[in-house]
Design a protein around this motif. Structure first.
Motif, PDB file in Angstrom:
ATOM      1  N   GLU A  31     -13.702  -1.200  15.171  1.00  0.00           N
ATOM      2  CA  GLU A  31     -13.409  -1.578  13.896  1.00  0.00           C
ATOM      3  C   GLU A  31     -12.203  -0.724  13.255  1.00  0.00           C
ATOM      4  O   GLU A  31     -11.921   0.145  13.303  1.00  0.00           O
ATOM      5  CB  GLU A  31     -14.829  -1.483  13.157  1.00  0.00           C
ATOM      6  N   LEU A  32     -11.490  -1.535  12.683  1.00  0.00           N
ATOM      7  CA  LEU A  32     -10.338  -1.097  11.602  1.00  0.00           C
ATOM      8  C   LEU A  32     -10.493  -1.251  10.186  1.00  0.00           C
ATOM      9  O   LEU A  32     -11.140  -2.246   9.814  1.00  0.00           O
ATOM     10  CB  LEU A  32      -9.009  -1.604  12.099  1.00  0.00           C
ATOM     11  N   PRO A  33     -10.091  -0.271   9.583  1.00  0.00           N
ATOM     12  CA  PRO A  33     -10.020  -0.427   8.019  1.00  0.00           C
ATOM     13  C   PRO A  33      -9.489  -1.697   7.457  1.00  0.00           C
ATOM     14  O   PRO A  33      -8.291  -2.054   8.404  1.00  0.00           O
ATOM     15  CB  PRO A  33      -9.560   0.605   7.326  1.00  0.00           C
ATOM     16  N   GLU A  34      -9.704  -2.264   6.643  1.00  0.00           N
ATOM     17  CA  GLU A  34      -9.156  -3.626   6.116  1.00  0.00           C
ATOM     18  C   GLU A  34      -7.593  -3.472   5.922  1.00  0.00           C
ATOM     19  O   GLU A  34      -6.749  -4.387   6.513  1.00  0.00           O
ATOM     20  CB  GLU A  34      -9.887  -4.265   4.885  1.00  0.00           C
ATOM     21  N   ALA A  35      -7.248  -2.430   5.283  1.00  0.00           N
ATOM     22  CA  ALA A  35      -5.572  -2.312   5.101  1.00  0.00           C
ATOM     23  C   ALA A  35      -4.996  -2.092   6.499  1.00  0.00           C
ATOM     24  O   ALA A  35      -3.886  -2.855   6.604  1.00  0.00           O
ATOM     25  CB  ALA A  35      -5.536  -0.917   4.387  1.00  0.00           C
ATOM     26  N   ALA A  36      -5.530  -1.185   7.339  1.00  0.00           N
ATOM     27  CA  ALA A  36      -4.796  -1.085   8.576  1.00  0.00           C
ATOM     28  C   ALA A  36      -4.891  -2.392   9.482  1.00  0.00           C
ATOM     29  O   ALA A  36      -3.928  -2.826  10.306  1.00  0.00           O
ATOM     30  CB  ALA A  36      -5.665  -0.153   9.366  1.00  0.00           C
ATOM     31  N   ALA A  37      -6.032  -3.213   9.408  1.00  0.00           N
ATOM     32  CA  ALA A  37      -6.009  -4.434  10.100  1.00  0.00           C
ATOM     33  C   ALA A  37      -4.970  -5.515   9.590  1.00  0.00           C
ATOM     34  O   ALA A  37      -4.307  -6.078  10.518  1.00  0.00           O
ATOM     35  CB  ALA A  37      -7.427  -5.272   9.925  1.00  0.00           C
ATOM     36  N   ARG A  38      -4.772  -5.515   8.395  1.00  0.00           N
ATOM     37  CA  ARG A  38      -3.740  -6.444   7.884  1.00  0.00           C
ATOM     38  C   ARG A  38      -2.510  -6.041   8.257  1.00  0.00           C
ATOM     39  O   ARG A  38      -1.533  -6.660   8.556  1.00  0.00           O
ATOM     40  CB  ARG A  38      -3.872  -6.350   6.292  1.00  0.00           C
ATOM     41  N   ALA A  39      -2.350  -4.638   8.236  1.00  0.00           N
ATOM     42  CA  ALA A  39      -0.953  -4.162   8.768  1.00  0.00           C
ATOM     43  C   ALA A  39      -0.729  -4.442  10.240  1.00  0.00           C
ATOM     44  O   ALA A  39       0.391  -4.743  10.509  1.00  0.00           O
ATOM     45  CB  ALA A  39      -0.830  -2.435   8.401  1.00  0.00           C
ATOM     46  N   LEU A  40      -1.887  -4.272  11.026  1.00  0.00           N
ATOM     47  CA  LEU A  40      -1.660  -4.548  12.285  1.00  0.00           C
ATOM     48  C   LEU A  40      -1.301  -6.056  12.478  1.00  0.00           C
ATOM     49  O   LEU A  40      -0.704  -6.201  13.380  1.00  0.00           O
ATOM     50  CB  LEU A  40      -3.157  -4.204  12.880  1.00  0.00           C
ATOM     51  N   ASP A  41      -1.961  -6.701  11.870  1.00  0.00           N
ATOM     52  CA  ASP A  41      -1.659  -8.344  12.000  1.00  0.00           C
ATOM     53  C   ASP A  41      -0.017  -8.668  11.603  1.00  0.00           C
ATOM     54  O   ASP A  41       0.667  -8.975  12.634  1.00  0.00           O
ATOM     55  CB  ASP A  41      -2.371  -9.256  10.816  1.00  0.00           C
ATOM     56  N   SER A  42       0.469  -7.964  10.870  1.00  0.00           N
ATOM     57  CA  SER A  42       1.895  -8.082  10.550  1.00  0.00           C
ATOM     58  C   SER A  42       2.588  -7.554  11.643  1.00  0.00           C
ATOM     59  O   SER A  42       3.827  -7.948  12.071  1.00  0.00           O
ATOM     60  CB  SER A  42       2.283  -7.703   9.055  1.00  0.00           C
ATOM     61  N   VAL A  43       2.165  -6.187  12.304  1.00  0.00           N
ATOM     62  CA  VAL A  43       3.019  -5.749  13.272  1.00  0.00           C
ATOM     63  C   VAL A  43       2.934  -6.769  14.235  1.00  0.00           C
ATOM     64  O   VAL A  43       4.025  -6.906  14.949  1.00  0.00           O
ATOM     65  CB  VAL A  43       2.235  -4.452  13.722  1.00  0.00           C
TER      66      VAL A  43
END
Lengths: 462, 1045
Positions: free
Chosen positions: B326-338
């Motif tokens: 599981e990732l924190p939400e902000a990190a998950a969003r950032a990862l999506d953009s990456v």
């Protein structure tokens, strides 16, 4: 009683004058004797030669000085071996013939290349520096040189005579000058004393006769100082004047603190700029070479001295002969030669074997020109770019027996020069664009250093 | 009247009581306690018997005063001592430059050494070097370490100084006596990356069979080395060229710091300057705010465990698979953009990681391989870290078991840097002979039988292979100052070889490396890249011909390792943490602490926290609130912070000061290694706490527990204000999208001022007449906020060039730092600086703006960061110049604002009137003063001073001179040679030291110069332009690549 008393000084004066004249006369005659030209000895001539045949030692000496003296001396090793009696030595001790000598002189590298044993030995002994070939010398020329080397004409003795005679003359001259001055001073003192005595006598006579002097007359009125003190305006003006004058002198005195113009310290080696730059005309920048490229002019390293002093091991006097003044100060040939020996000691030069011992002792010169740390000065800028003569700031160095600070080295002195000196733009591609723009924009062809920003604080203070 | 005279005044209540003895005593004796006259007059008896009367005493005083004043009138006699034999290439007053290489085990760089009259005074970058040719702050400062007065001056034994012969004999006896005894000799050394040393040690091992060589890095890259070795078969570090990357994704890798040996900043910066509307995009996942995070376009605060999970997700999604975690939400969003950005960039993207985890490093290598990243160069790796931690652990076990007969150390200080230093120290007693080569007395030398005084690298010969196929040479630039020797020379001598270490290197190079190249040329250049290397050496795969084969091999290994990678990804995805995560890092200034006794580096402000002379634990604002930790500004202007105790795996570090760090991921802590050294150091230099004790298993990511401790720590921070308060005209910035689409007037507006009730551009209003500066040179400086990484190499370069004094921690705390050049660091208060500006613009009314500004003083939890180097702006209309009563600061036609120290009387009016606060006042005499016992207080330390720049005295103002000594020299050189000055000749110390090309200096009257072109750039702006000072320093608007999804 009084008259008797007064007569005594006159006797004393007469006595003194007698003594003085007696003292002076022998000195003067001694001086005359000394200044008489010393007899020069004629060089022994004719019939000279070497094992290689007859030669003319006078001509040989001339050739020797022209061709050989840079590397050889007669009585000592230099860059090459000593040449005194060389022909005898080679023929008798080394078993070489005159043809070998001719071949060697004309083309020593050839002799070495041919595998000649003695040639190679000498070559190795003298740090593998082959002797310059002299193919233009004829066998007779070589014979002349050898003749000179076998029995050098006693010219050095002849040359030494006037040199030896001169100091004596100079010394006596110095002494007599002092004596004359002393005597004159004595006479003057006696005259003053006489005047005083005459004056006193006359006054006593006047007193006895009841004549009133001017001074006594004045004493009866208001004294001058009292009159002055009573005039308040005069006192005010005078005190203002005195204060201003005092301030002026105090200021002038304080402004010279730290200005060492004329500073002339005694150096560990008496190095004469007069002998080097003046008499011998050596370019300043030969020794102070870093002045061309660096901020410092550089006190030359001792190896620079040794460039010449490897072969110049003694001082033989300047071309015009030593001046009386120099000799009076003790600047004799022996003195200068002694200073060269100091150089050898410092650099660790073994004269006998013509090599460095490695035992050196750096010379601690006393620095003459001391700029404060916060002032940046660059020699290269002035010498190489500005093309300013060294003498402009350092004065007539070629005439300085002892170096001294010629210029005040104050900021005002720098700034004045920057205001009046034009920038040397001609022929320097760096200034091409600047020059072009100046001409176009302001119609000027020349600018001073100050106009180029040479007065800005930051150019020298950072 | 009468009444009034009866009034009684009393000073204390006791006086009211008439019989109080104390009152009576006080009334009679002015001093109630006996004054210790005898104590300060000395021996009473002697005083009584003295014949000196009061009158005599006054005579002595008078005489000595008169004598002193008379003596003062005489100038001192100064001696000038020339060389006896002047070396051919030394001209007094002219600097010589030598190419060399620093390889001290932590820093590796090709450098130029500037020497004056034979003494090195400055380190500069070797711009000819293709790899690691840039100097960082530590390399710049390393020249001062040569002149460290605490250096070892000769070999020492257990009972004091010994001769080298004694040491050699002891070592030889031990080495030969050990044969067949079952014990072994061990060489424990730093990383050399030296081909000759490698050959020598191999020969040494032949001569003394059984000898082991263990390489030990204080800060280890074990995980990266192991991952590379597993994939490519060699213990090395993959190289990266960030100038080729358009997308940089970093998982905790401080690529602008010391990540994998460092030196990546210049390539990084090249891609950061927008060219033709394109610049790289940098996304950073990290826990502690690092230089890289501060420079990133998007920074995601994430704990190390979170970074591992994110990395696992990234691999899985690029691979088209999925993974748990599981990732924190902000990190998950950032990862999506990456993921989507990588999809768009593919080969132009690169992924890096600084996690000390072999799985993470293996996954990163796999991702880059998968992407075919152009920035990724595994074929020619770097050798700057070789430390093998298993071998170090094995060595310790062997020592404890008594299997080690001789331990010879060089360039390492295990008794300080090992987490289990105490165990190592204990084990050292079981070794028969311990010898340490070291430049300074330290924790390890203290325990050794013999300490071999080692030469500084500026006194040494050496060679390096920093990167495969990129060789460098180290040459001595000064004769050994002390009776010191290099390890290599000693090894040769112990082997009985007569060869010198120089000859040995020459032999190695002639036989192998040079391959027909010229030794003298290589030595002259300092670097050598064999042209035909690839042809002669089949192992090297960088040549195009060998590429194919290598890729095939790599593919084969890939195919084999896919299950292994999948396993690694699974392990990463399962990463979790309990308690606080502690991230240990190396500071830009201190590195691993081997130069801790270097005062320049101690006084170097940390680029992020701006704290000097300290290390500290960084905590997030939320955690600080929870734990009751505070940072507060106290009345004397200093910053104070709470203390905490940190515990990792049973080891407690107590009384660690706290800095509340904006951008610190919640639940994480940061702490710098390299501080807390004590042995062999001056008391002033013993700063901070030693974090190596927490560096367990050589992992920089630890789990820690934290508790508040009593007391407050006094910091010496030189920037107390953290945000810009919405003043967008100090740091102008925009986004790439706006930059590309809008007019410059939109994102770089010229400030307007009111003139005759009309708004006009500030640049058109002028109180003064301008001089004509069109003839000759007119200097300008451009500082590109996009390229500046904040590394601070320029700060130290300025220190070295301009004799800037070190003032010490106490003075730094009083904001009396003397740095001529500072790098301001600003945080945004909202999420971005743009939001700050909007907020400020929208204040309505005084009340709202008051409360609003108060809010803006606090930095955001994850702020944007901006760095801005500020030195004297050399204003054409300088406010300082008009207020100086003695005209000590004036303007030059070349654009300098000049400062004449000898004219300054120290009113400090100029500093008050300077809008940029760049003037520095000498409150004390910092040289030859025992109160400031740094390098300028001893003869050795003073050798580093630049003879072209004066050392300022007490009571004068100083400031950046734009290195006028360097521009003057460039001009003079051209004049002497009769040619125009070329553009690259004009340099200042800072512009020359700037690896990223952010600082450009030059002549704007030359239309072809780089700085002229930069001045015409649309991004150009002046600092505080509305003030009308017309500075000659200008900045380039910062552009952030935040528009892309």
């Amino acid at each position: 009683m009084k008259k008797v008393q007064n007569r005594q000084p006159f006797i004393a004066i007469t006595g003194f004058c007698l003594v003085v004249s007696l003292l002076l006369s022998p000195t003067l005659s001694a001086q005359d004797q000394a200044t008489e030209p010393a007899a020069t000895q004629e060089a022994a001539d004719g019939g000279a030669g070497s094992p290689c045949g007859p030669g003319d030692p006078v001509k040989g000496k001339q050739l020797f000085n022209q061709n050989c003296a840079a590397c050889h001396a007669l009585d000592r090793k230099m860059t090459g071996p000593a040449l005194g009696g060389v022909a005898t030595r080679l023929t008798e001790q080394e078993g070489l013939d005159c043809e070998w000598i001719y071949a060697w002189v004309k083309n020593s590298p050839g002799v070495i290349a041919s595998g000649d044993a003695y040639g190679n030995r000498i070559y190795g002994e003298y740090s593998q520096a082959a002797m310059t070939p002299f193919p233009t010398l004829s066998n007779q020329d070589i014979n002349d040189i050898l003749a000179y080397a076998e029995a050098p004409p006693p010219a050095p003795v002849a040359a030494a005579t006037p040199a030896a005679g001169a100091p004596a003359a100079g010394t006596s001259q110095g002494i007599s000058n002092e004596l004359i001055l002393g005597a004159l001073a004595l006479v003057f003192a006696l005259l003053v004393m006489m005047l005083f005595l005459v004056n006193r006598t006359l006054r006593r006579i006047a007193e006895a006769n009841g004549v009133l002097t001017e001074k006594e007359k004045a004493a009866k009125g208001v004294p001058l100082w009292k009159a002055f003190a009573q005039n308040q305006f005069l006192v005010l003006v005078t005190s203002i004047f005195l204060l201003l004058a005092g301030a002026y002198f105090a200021y002038s005195w304080m402004m010279q603190i730290g200005v060492d113009q004329g500073y002339m310290p005694v150096q560990p080696i008496h190095y004469s700029h007069k002998v080097h730059a003046g008499d011998n005309g050596i370019d300043c920048k030969y020794c102070h070479s870093s002045a061309r490229v660096s901020k410092t002019s550089g006190i030359p390293a001792l190896n620079v001295c040794m460039n010449c002093h490897k072969s110049i091991y003694e001082y033989k006097g300047n071309p015009e002969g030593p001046s009386a003044e120099d000799l009076a100060k003790g600047y004799t040939n022996e003195f200068y030669t002694g200073e060269i020996k100091k150089l050898y000691a410092a650099v660790g030069w073994d004269e006998q074997n013509q090599q460095y011992t490695g035992d050196s002792k750096p010379v601690e010169w006393v620095r003459i020109h001391n700029l404060p740390d916060f002032a940046y000065f660059n020699h290269a800028q002035h010498v190489s770019v500005g093309k300013i003569e060294c003498q402009t700031c350092h004065g007539p160095v070629q005439e300085m027996e002892v170096m001294y600070q010629y210029s005040p080295l104050t900021m005002g002195w720098c700034v004045n020069c920057h205001r009046t000196t034009n920038v040397q733009m001609e022929g320097n591609a760096y200034y091409e664009k600047i020059h072009e723009e100046l001409a176009k924009k302001y119609g000027v062809e020349k600018v001073t250093a100050a106009q180029m920003g040479g007065l800005e604080c930051g150019k020298c203070h950072y | 009247m009468h009444m009034a005279s009866n009034k009684k005044y009393w000073k204390s209540e006791a006086e009211l009581s008439p019989n109080d003895s104390i009152v009576e005593k006080l009334r009679q004796n002015e001093f109630p306690e006996e004054i210790p006259v005898d104590t300060f007059l000395g021996d009473k008896e002697q005083l009584g018997s003295s014949q000196t009367s009061r009158r005599d005493f006054l005579k002595y005083v008078g005489f000595s005063t008169a004598a002193a004043s008379l003596a003062a009138c005489e100038g001192p006699v100064r001696k000038s001592i020339p060389y006896v034999m002047q070396p051919e290439r030394i001209v007094p007053g002219v600097a010589n430059y030598y190419a060399s290489t620093i390889a001290d085990g932590f820093d590796f760089a090709s450098i130029l050494v500037k020497t004056r009259e034979g003494r090195p005074i400055k380190i500069e970058s070797n711009k000819q070097a293709g790899v690691l040719g840039g100097t960082n702050a530590r390399v710049q400062a390393s020249v001062l370490s040569l002149y460290d007065s605490t250096r070892l001056q000769g070999p020492r034994g257990a009972d004091g100084d010994v001769e080298w012969d004694t040491l050699d004999a002891a070592v030889r006896a031990r080495l030969s006596g050990m044969q067949g005894s079952g014990k072994k000799a061990v060489l424990l050394t730093q990383t050399y990356a030296s081909p000759s040393t490698a050959r020598l040690i191999a020969q040494f091992q032949e001569a003394f069979p059984g000898t082991e060589h263990v390489t030990y890095d204080a800060i280890s890259e074990e995980a990266a080395l192991a991952a590379y070795a597993a994939k490519y078969g060699e213990r090395a570090l993959a190289d990266y060229d960030f100038s080729k990357a358009e997308l940089i994704v970093s998982f905790g890798a401080d690529i602008l710091g010391d990540w994998q040996g460092g030196g990546y900043d210049s390539g990084y910066a090249r891609g950061r300057v927008p060219k033709n509307g394109v610049m790289s995009r940098h996304i950073q996942f990290e826990a502690t705010m690092s230089l890289s995070g501060a420079n990133a376009d998007k920074r995601v605060p994430l704990s190390p465990a979170g970074q591992k999970v994110a990395l696992a997700h990234l691999y899985a999604r690029l691979n088209g698979s999925s993974t748990s975690g599981e990732l924190p939400e902000a990190a998950a969003r950032a990862l999506d953009s990456v993921v989507s950005a990588i999809g768009a960039k593919h080969g132009k993207a690169v992924v890096v990681s600084g996690l000390d985890d072999a799985d993470a490093q293996a996954v990163v290598l796999a991702i880059n391989e998968m992407l075919g990243s152009e920035a990724f160069d595994p074929a020619a790796p770097r050798y700057v870290r070789q430390g093998n931690q298993q071998a170090v652990a094995q060595l310790l076990a062997d020592m404890q078991a008594g299997r080690v007969g001789a331990l010879i150390m060089d360039g390492v200080n295990p008794a300080y840097t090992l987490p289990n230093a105490a165990a190592f120290a204990e084990a050292m007693t079981s070794v028969d002979l311990t010898v340490a080569f070291s430049t300074n007395w330290n924790e390890t030398t203290e325990l050794c039988n013999f300490t071999a005084a080692a030469s500084h690298y500026l006194e040494s010969w050496g060679d390096t292979q920093i990167k495969k196929g990129h060789y460098g040479l180290t040459q001595p630039v000064i004769r050994q100052l002390f009776d010191t020797r290099q390890l290599q020379q000693s090894l040769l001598s112990w082997m009985g070889s007569e060869q010198s270490w120089y000859d040995y290197i020459n032999e190695t190079w002639t036989a192998g490396i040079l391959a027909g190249g010229d030794w003298n040329q290589a030595l002259h250049d300092g670097v050598y890249v064999p042209g035909a290397m690839a042809m002669s050496d089949p192992e090297v795969a960088s040549a195009p011909g060998a590429d194919k084969e290598n890729t095939a091999a790599a593919n084969a290994s890939d195919a084999l390792s896919v299950p292994a990678i999948a396993e690694a990804v699974r392990r990463l995805a399962g990463a979790s943490e309990s308690g606080m995560s502690l991230v240990l890092y190396a500071k830009t200034g201190m590195g691993d602490g081997r130069q801790a006794s270097n005062p320049w580096l101690q006084e170097f402000p940390d680029p992020i926290t701006r704290v000097t002379w300290d290390n500290y634990v960084t905590v997030s604002k939320k955690d600080a609130g929870d734990l009751g930790l505070v940072n507060e500004h106290v009345a004397n202007g200093g910053l104070d912070g709470s203390y905490v105790n940190l515990t990792v795996g049973g080891v407690t570090l107590s009384q660690v000061p706290v800095i509340i760090q904006p951008g610190q991921a919640e639940g994480t802590l940061g702490l710098a290694l390299g501080y807390g050294k004590k042995v062999g150091m001056k008391s002033e230099m013993q700063t901070g706490v030693n974090a190596f004790g927490l560096y367990q298993d050589f992992s920089r990511q630890q789990t820690a527990s934290i508790e508040k401790a009593a007391g407050m720590h006094e910091f010496a921070s030189i920037q107390l204000h953290n945000t810009l308060m919405g003043r967008g005209d100090i740091i102008k910035e925009t986004t790439l999208e706006i930059f590309n689409t809008e007019d410059a007037a939109h994102w770089n507006p010229v400030p307007q001022v009111s003139l005759n009730h009309q708004e006009v551009p500030a640049t058109t209003v002028d109180l003064w007449d301008s001089f004509d500066r069109s003839i000759g040179h007119h200097f300008n400086m451009s500082i590109d906020l996009n390229a500046c990484t904040g590394c601070g190499a320029c700060v130290i370069a300025c220190h070295a060039e301009n004799n800037v004094p070190v003032v010490g921690k106490l003075e730094m705390r009083r904001s009396r730092d003397m740095h001529w050049l500072r790098i301001d660091r600003y945080y945004s208060s909202e999420e971005t600086f743009a939001a700050d500006n909007n907020k400020k613009d929208e204040f309505s009314g005084a009340l709202e703006s008051k409360s609003g500004f108060e809010e803006m003083e606090d930095a955001a939890a994850n702020p944007q960061v901006a760095f801005q180097p500020v030195m004297c702006q050399h204003c054409n209309h300088a406010p300082c110049e008009t207020v100086c009563p003695v005209a000590a600061t004036i303007h030059s036609r070349q654009g300098h604002n000049q400062m004449a120290y000898n004219r300054c009387v120290g009113t400090r009016y100029c500093a008050n009137n300077c809008p940029y606060k760049v003037r520095r006042f000498n409150w004390f005499l910092y040289s030859d003063n025992d109160e400031f016992d740094y390098n300028m207080n001893n003869d050795l330390g003073k050798m580093v001073l630049n003879p072209d720049v004066v050392v300022r005295s007490r009571g004068v103002m100083e400031k950046c001179s734009w290195c006028i000594q360097l521009t003057q020299k460039a001009i003079l050189d051209a004049k002497r040679e009769g040619r125009p000055v070329t553009d690259d000749e004009f340099q200042t110390a800072c512009s020359n030291a700037c690896n990223s090309g952010a600082i450009v200096f030059g002549d704007i009257n030359d239309p072809e110069s780089a700085v002229s072109k930069l001045k015409a750039d649309a991004r150009m702006y002046h600092l505080l332009e509305h003030v009308g000072t017309q500075p000659n320093v200008f900045y380039q608007v910062k552009v952030r690549n935040t528009n892309e999804a």
